[in-house]
Design a protein around this motif. Structure first.
Motif, PDB file in Angstrom:
ATOM      1  N   ARG A 116       9.921  -0.068   7.966  1.00 56.05           N
ATOM      2  CA  ARG A 116      10.348  -1.378   7.465  1.00 56.05           C
ATOM      3  C   ARG A 116      11.215  -1.170   6.225  1.00 56.05           C
ATOM      4  O   ARG A 116      10.780  -0.545   5.256  1.00 56.05           O
ATOM      5  CB  ARG A 116       9.135  -2.238   7.086  1.00 56.05           C
ATOM      6  CG  ARG A 116       8.119  -2.430   8.219  1.00 56.05           C
ATOM      7  CD  ARG A 116       6.859  -3.114   7.701  1.00 56.05           C
ATOM      8  NE  ARG A 116       5.788  -3.100   8.674  1.00 56.05           N
ATOM      9  CZ  ARG A 116       5.520  -4.087   9.528  1.00 56.05           C
ATOM     10  NH1 ARG A 116       6.265  -5.179   9.516  1.00 56.05           N
ATOM     11  NH2 ARG A 116       4.516  -3.990  10.378  1.00 56.05           N
ATOM     12  N   GLY A 117      12.415  -1.717   6.275  1.00 53.59           N
ATOM     13  CA  GLY A 117      13.277  -1.707   5.100  1.00 53.59           C
ATOM     14  C   GLY A 117      13.283  -3.043   4.401  1.00 53.59           C
ATOM     15  O   GLY A 117      13.731  -3.153   3.254  1.00 53.59           O
ATOM     16  N   TYR A 118      12.769  -4.064   5.106  1.00 56.16           N
ATOM     17  CA  TYR A 118      12.731  -5.432   4.580  1.00 56.16           C
ATOM     18  C   TYR A 118      11.352  -6.010   4.887  1.00 56.16           C
ATOM     19  O   TYR A 118      10.689  -5.598   5.844  1.00 56.16           O
ATOM     20  CB  TYR A 118      13.822  -6.296   5.227  1.00 56.16           C
ATOM     21  CG  TYR A 118      15.226  -5.881   4.823  1.00 56.16           C
ATOM     22  CD1 TYR A 118      15.971  -6.638   3.929  1.00 56.16           C
ATOM     23  CD2 TYR A 118      15.791  -4.713   5.331  1.00 56.16           C
ATOM     24  CE1 TYR A 118      17.249  -6.250   3.551  1.00 56.16           C
ATOM     25  CE2 TYR A 118      17.065  -4.310   4.956  1.00 56.16           C
ATOM     26  CZ  TYR A 118      17.783  -5.085   4.064  1.00 56.16           C
ATOM     27  OH  TYR A 118      19.049  -4.692   3.683  1.00 56.16           O
ATOM     28  N   SER A 162       4.967  -9.561  10.596  1.00 54.47           N
ATOM     29  CA  SER A 162       3.555  -9.310  10.292  1.00 54.47           C
ATOM     30  C   SER A 162       3.389  -8.665   8.919  1.00 54.47           C
ATOM     31  O   SER A 162       2.364  -8.841   8.259  1.00 54.47           O
ATOM     32  CB  SER A 162       2.933  -8.410  11.366  1.00 54.47           C
ATOM     33  OG  SER A 162       3.552  -7.131  11.382  1.00 54.47           O
ATOM     34  N   GLY A 163       4.419  -7.924   8.477  1.00 51.15           N
ATOM     35  CA  GLY A 163       4.361  -7.323   7.151  1.00 51.15           C
ATOM     36  C   GLY A 163       4.322  -8.384   6.056  1.00 51.15           C
ATOM     37  O   GLY A 163       3.568  -8.272   5.078  1.00 51.15           O
ATOM     38  N   PRO A 212      12.053  -1.903  -2.095  1.00 53.13           N
ATOM     39  CA  PRO A 212      12.650  -0.897  -2.995  1.00 53.13           C
ATOM     40  C   PRO A 212      13.094   0.361  -2.249  1.00 53.13           C
ATOM     41  O   PRO A 212      14.113   0.965  -2.577  1.00 53.13           O
ATOM     42  CB  PRO A 212      11.519  -0.598  -3.980  1.00 53.13           C
ATOM     43  CG  PRO A 212      10.673  -1.836  -3.980  1.00 53.13           C
ATOM     44  CD  PRO A 212      10.744  -2.358  -2.589  1.00 53.13           C
ATOM     45  N   GLU A 213      12.330   0.741  -1.244  1.00 47.42           N
ATOM     46  CA  GLU A 213      12.701   1.831  -0.347  1.00 47.42           C
ATOM     47  C   GLU A 213      11.987   1.602   0.988  1.00 47.42           C
ATOM     48  O   GLU A 213      10.954   0.919   1.033  1.00 47.42           O
ATOM     49  CB  GLU A 213      12.335   3.187  -0.928  1.00 47.42           C
ATOM     50  CG  GLU A 213      10.864   3.364  -1.201  1.00 47.42           C
ATOM     51  CD  GLU A 213      10.564   4.703  -1.853  1.00 47.42           C
ATOM     52  OE1 GLU A 213       9.397   5.135  -1.769  1.00 47.42           O
ATOM     53  OE2 GLU A 213      11.471   5.306  -2.435  1.00 47.42           O
ATOM     54  N   ALA A 241      16.417  -4.539   9.778  1.00 48.23           N
ATOM     55  CA  ALA A 241      15.318  -4.932   8.903  1.00 48.23           C
ATOM     56  C   ALA A 241      14.091  -4.056   9.126  1.00 48.23           C
ATOM     57  O   ALA A 241      13.428  -3.624   8.176  1.00 48.23           O
ATOM     58  CB  ALA A 241      14.960  -6.400   9.121  1.00 48.23           C
ATOM     59  N   ASP A 242      13.780  -3.801  10.367  1.00 41.15           N
ATOM     60  CA  ASP A 242      12.685  -2.893  10.706  1.00 41.15           C
ATOM     61  C   ASP A 242      12.876  -2.420  12.137  1.00 41.15           C
ATOM     62  O   ASP A 242      13.666  -2.975  12.902  1.00 41.15           O
ATOM     63  CB  ASP A 242      11.307  -3.533  10.491  1.00 41.15           C
ATOM     64  CG  ASP A 242      11.111  -4.829  11.261  1.00 41.15           C
ATOM     65  OD1 ASP A 242      11.551  -4.904  12.427  1.00 41.15           O
ATOM     66  OD2 ASP A 242      10.517  -5.775  10.726  1.00 41.15           O
TER      67      ASP A 242
END
Length: 303
Positions: free
Chosen positions: A119-121, A125-126, A152-153, A211-212
């Protein structure tokens, strides 16, 4: 579920929500073959259900996108094998004519029971989990984040691959170690983050945000090498957003203008209580989803 096609010289051995697997005729199954035909159907799934109708052309679009990404990801071994053989000077197509364009020929692997999610964003569910715990799959995150924010990462948040018909389950990295061992778990995390980072740079140059996404890996049966498998970075396995809309949008919906099946998820969420059989998708939802799939492929693969 839509039945699989009958293909000459190939035996059907498995159907998932979207893909059908075949082995050469005369082989008994996935443990007794050196080649597997992976055929992407036009079926579409959401919330662990296969929906009706399918998305016309979806299988070919996703297969084309997977093959394109495999070509970009040269630093990671993948499961593709040649789909032609030479008969003298003549090249013989190994993929049956009925499924050309939506099938890949791959080598069988010993698959790991882990979906390698990156996941970058923060969304999906996150985002739901973050609101409760300020973390995702045990990974602590800064306070004050909102739906759709860039992290952030990138973070690695694996899931356990449930049997067909059951729900996949988010798990901690420690649980991954229990499932596959420390060395393999570390390498799955390293490879997943490496692929995501490289792919994100490629996509961003084309005005698209990943985004993921989720990856699947298996061990090469001859060498033990960890190998990228299944589909990769498709609209079914990833959340893709329009970078311009993300930068200019003022609401989560405007920011997260998607190129995936979010249109389907949103319609289902508004028209189904997730019990019983899902309703049939309206024609306009099917058409809009297909159009977004096509637009993503065009954006990413154009020179």
């Amino acid at each position: 579920m839509t039945s699989s096609a009958s293909l000459a010289d190939w035996s059907h051995v498995y159907s998932g929500k979207v893909r059908d697997l075949y082995v050469p005729a005369g082989r008994s199954g996935l443990d007794d073959t050196d080649a597997v035909l992976v055929v992407a159907s036009d079926r579409v799934s959401a919330f662990d259900h296969v929906l009706e109708p399918g998305i016309p052309g979806k299988g070919e679009l996703l297969t084309t996108l997977s093959l394109w990404w495999f070509d970009q990801l040269t630093e990671v071994p993948n499961h593709l094998i040649p789909d032609h053989v030479l008969d003298g000077e003549k090249a013989i197509e190994r993929i049956p004519a009925e499924v050309v364009g939506r099938a890949m020929l791959v080598k069988p692997l010993d698959m790991f029971p882990v979906e390698c999610v990156v996941r970058g964003y923060l969304t999906g569910s996150g985002w739901l989990e973050y609101q409760q715990t300020q973390s995702v799959c045990g990974v602590p995150l800064p306070s004050g984040l909102t739906d759709g924010d860039r992290l952030p990462e990138p973070i690695y948040t694996p899931a356990w691959k449930a049997p067909l018909g059951e729900h996949d389950e988010n798990i901690s990295f420690e649980r991954t170690v229990e499932l596959v061992g420390a060395e393999v778990a570390e390498e799955l995390r390293r490879l997943s983050l490496l692929i995501y980072t490289g792919a994100s740079e490629i996509a961003e140059k084309r005005g698209v945000i990943i985004a993921d996404t989720k990856f699947e890996f298996g061990a090469d049966r001859d060498t033990g090498e960890i190998t990228l498998a299944d589909e990769v970075l498709t609209s079914d396995s990833s959340r893709y957003w329009d970078a311009v809309a993300y930068a200019s949008g003022t609401t989560p919906r405007e920011r997260m203008a998607s190129f995936d099946k979010q249109i389907v998820r949103d319609w289902l969420s508004a028209n189904w209580d997730k019990t019983g059989t899902p309703p049939e998708l309206p024609a306009d939802i099917v058409e809009r989803t297909a159009a977004r799939y096509r637009e993503l492929l065009e954006r990413l693969t154009r020179a």
